[in-house]
Scaffold this motif. Structure first.
Motif, PDB file in Angstrom:
ATOM      1  N   ALA A 199     -37.087  29.675  37.616  1.00  0.00           N
ATOM      2  CA  ALA A 199     -38.322  30.153  37.172  1.00  0.00           C
ATOM      3  C   ALA A 199     -38.903  31.165  38.189  1.00  0.00           C
ATOM      4  N   GLY A 200     -38.246  31.193  39.389  1.00  0.00           N
ATOM      5  CA  GLY A 200     -38.891  32.157  40.599  1.00  0.00           C
ATOM      6  C   GLY A 200     -40.192  32.277  40.851  1.00  0.00           C
ATOM      7  N   ASP A 250     -36.134  25.898  40.350  1.00  0.00           N
ATOM      8  CA  ASP A 250     -35.627  26.814  41.047  1.00  0.00           C
ATOM      9  C   ASP A 250     -35.415  26.310  42.442  1.00  0.00           C
ATOM     10  N   GLN A 251     -34.830  27.337  43.416  1.00  0.00           N
ATOM     11  CA  GLN A 251     -34.369  26.853  44.855  1.00  0.00           C
ATOM     12  C   GLN A 251     -35.682  26.404  45.614  1.00  0.00           C
ATOM     13  N   PRO A 252     -35.731  25.352  46.183  1.00  0.00           N
ATOM     14  CA  PRO A 252     -36.578  24.938  47.168  1.00  0.00           C
ATOM     15  C   PRO A 252     -37.381  25.956  47.892  1.00  0.00           C
ATOM     16  N   ALA A 253     -36.703  26.989  48.434  1.00  0.00           N
ATOM     17  CA  ALA A 253     -37.295  27.961  49.416  1.00  0.00           C
ATOM     18  C   ALA A 253     -38.505  28.754  48.476  1.00  0.00           C
ATOM     19  N   VAL A 254     -37.603  29.247  47.070  1.00  0.00           N
ATOM     20  CA  VAL A 254     -38.579  30.001  46.474  1.00  0.00           C
ATOM     21  C   VAL A 254     -39.790  29.455  45.907  1.00  0.00           C
ATOM     22  N   LEU A 255     -39.729  28.165  45.456  1.00  0.00           N
ATOM     23  CA  LEU A 255     -41.062  27.382  44.944  1.00  0.00           C
ATOM     24  C   LEU A 255     -42.133  27.269  46.137  1.00  0.00           C
ATOM     25  N   ALA A 256     -41.370  27.163  47.387  1.00  0.00           N
ATOM     26  CA  ALA A 256     -42.268  26.809  48.531  1.00  0.00           C
ATOM     27  C   ALA A 256     -43.279  28.183  49.083  1.00  0.00           C
ATOM     28  N   ASN A 263     -31.431  23.930  43.093  1.00  0.00           N
ATOM     29  CA  ASN A 263     -30.496  24.990  42.525  1.00  0.00           C
ATOM     30  C   ASN A 263     -29.875  24.578  41.478  1.00  0.00           C
ATOM     31  N   LEU A 264     -29.694  25.946  40.795  1.00  0.00           N
ATOM     32  CA  LEU A 264     -28.930  25.687  39.399  1.00  0.00           C
ATOM     33  C   LEU A 264     -27.439  25.160  39.397  1.00  0.00           C
ATOM     34  N   ALA A 307     -32.562  16.162  38.239  1.00  0.00           N
ATOM     35  CA  ALA A 307     -33.792  16.615  38.843  1.00  0.00           C
ATOM     36  C   ALA A 307     -35.118  16.773  38.141  1.00  0.00           C
ATOM     37  N   LEU A 308     -34.725  17.457  36.800  1.00  0.00           N
ATOM     38  CA  LEU A 308     -35.561  17.739  35.734  1.00  0.00           C
ATOM     39  C   LEU A 308     -36.128  16.563  35.149  1.00  0.00           C
ATOM     40  N   THR A 309     -35.263  15.537  34.707  1.00  0.00           N
ATOM     41  CA  THR A 309     -35.680  14.172  34.083  1.00  0.00           C
ATOM     42  C   THR A 309     -36.419  13.326  34.996  1.00  0.00           C
ATOM     43  N   GLY A 310     -35.885  13.530  36.272  1.00  0.00           N
ATOM     44  CA  GLY A 310     -36.705  12.735  37.310  1.00  0.00           C
ATOM     45  C   GLY A 310     -37.856  13.258  37.769  1.00  0.00           C
TER      46      GLY A 310
END
Length: 286
Positions: free
Chosen positions: A98-99, A119-125, A146-147, A154-157
């Protein structure tokens, strides 16, 4: 990472593909300033950062003195229309890669929509930091993974329910991934998609890697550590092989993907080899 032109492509530590999201935000900011804009993103300027305009001219120097690459606003508007058409009250929505997407903040979502941004943790942060004070207009969950890792778990979690239909979108992502990984992402999404689910995505044709006009652009992506590596000339077959059906493929300039911006002479003539092609794809799960 500093380019040969002196532009620091990674001042925020996003790295590679993650930092190209700022370039996309800069494109949305430029489009939002147009009187005939195809959409309005009031958050794009902040996400692009103060050097956003330099990113635009760096990646598309041929468009430095005009309104920019017409495909980028066309694509974003196409995804806007896809989501507005497919999302009903109570729908689960998943953005893969989603970036710096801002639809959670700028859309008038139907009641009960739950949006998951993967998305990557750094991007969402980075997005969270830059959009302090922005109000979600639906229930939104960040899924920092990361994909290439176990994003389905992670999504279902995070609360996603595979037993319920969902609307998925994958904008400007898959051509950065090796083919095996891109296909795995599509297969995993299909595995989690209950009957009635929909997906929208974009893919590029292999001619982009051979067309002389594209060489400098591709070189600059490699320099930014975010090369395009995957293309296909049969996107419908790829989607079907990965578990999706009811596939509809369109291209810029075709009905529903023009918006008055795409000139006829920009579209490839017939099926001539090695011409650059871009595909906008919708599919479902029956």
């Amino acid at each position: 990472m500093t380019t040969r032109t002196g532009l620091d492509l990674d001042p925020h530590g996003l790295g590679g593909v993650g930092d190209t999201a700022r370039w996309m935000a800069a494109s949305r900011a430029r489009e939002s300033r147009r009187p005939d804009r195809l959409f309005h993103d009031p958050y794009a300027e902040a996400l692009a950062g103060p050097d956003g305009h330099l990113l635009l001219t760096h990646f598309h120097p041929r468009h430095a003195n005009d309104d920019g690459n017409p495909f980028l606003p066309i694509r974003h508007r196409w995804f806007d229309d896809y989501l507005r058409e497919c999302v009903a009250p109570g729908t689960q929505v998943v953005g893969l890669g989603a970036g710096l997407d801002t639809r959670a903040f700028r859309f008038d979502w139907p009641d009960g929509v739950v949006l998951y941004e993967v998305d990557q943790p750094a991007v969402l942060a980075y997005k969270r930091q830059r959009l302090t004070g922005a109000q979600d207009r639906c229930e939104r969950h960040e899924v920092p993974v990361n994909l290439g890792d176990d994003w389905p778990d992670a999504l279902t979690g995070a609360g996603f329910d595979p037993a319920r239909p969902a609307v998925w979108f994958v904008e400007g992502v898959l051509f950065y991934l090796p083919e095996q990984l891109a296909r795995r992402v599509l297969r995993d999404a299909a595995r989690l998609a209950a009957p009635g689910s929909r997906i929208g995505l974009d893919l590029i044709g292999t001619g982009i890697f051979h067309f002389p006009y594209m060489r400098e652009f591709l070189r600059r992506l490699e320099e930014a550590d975010s090369p395009w590596v995957y293309g296909t000339d049969d996107p419908a077959a790829v989607l079907r092989e990965c578990g999706w059906d009811d596939v509809v493929v369109t291209e810029p300039g075709w009905p529903g993907a023009n918006f008055g911006r795409w000139r006829p002479e920009w579209s490839p003539a017939g099926d001539l080899p090695n011409l650059p092609r871009i595909f906008l794809v919708r599919a479902g799960r029956s």
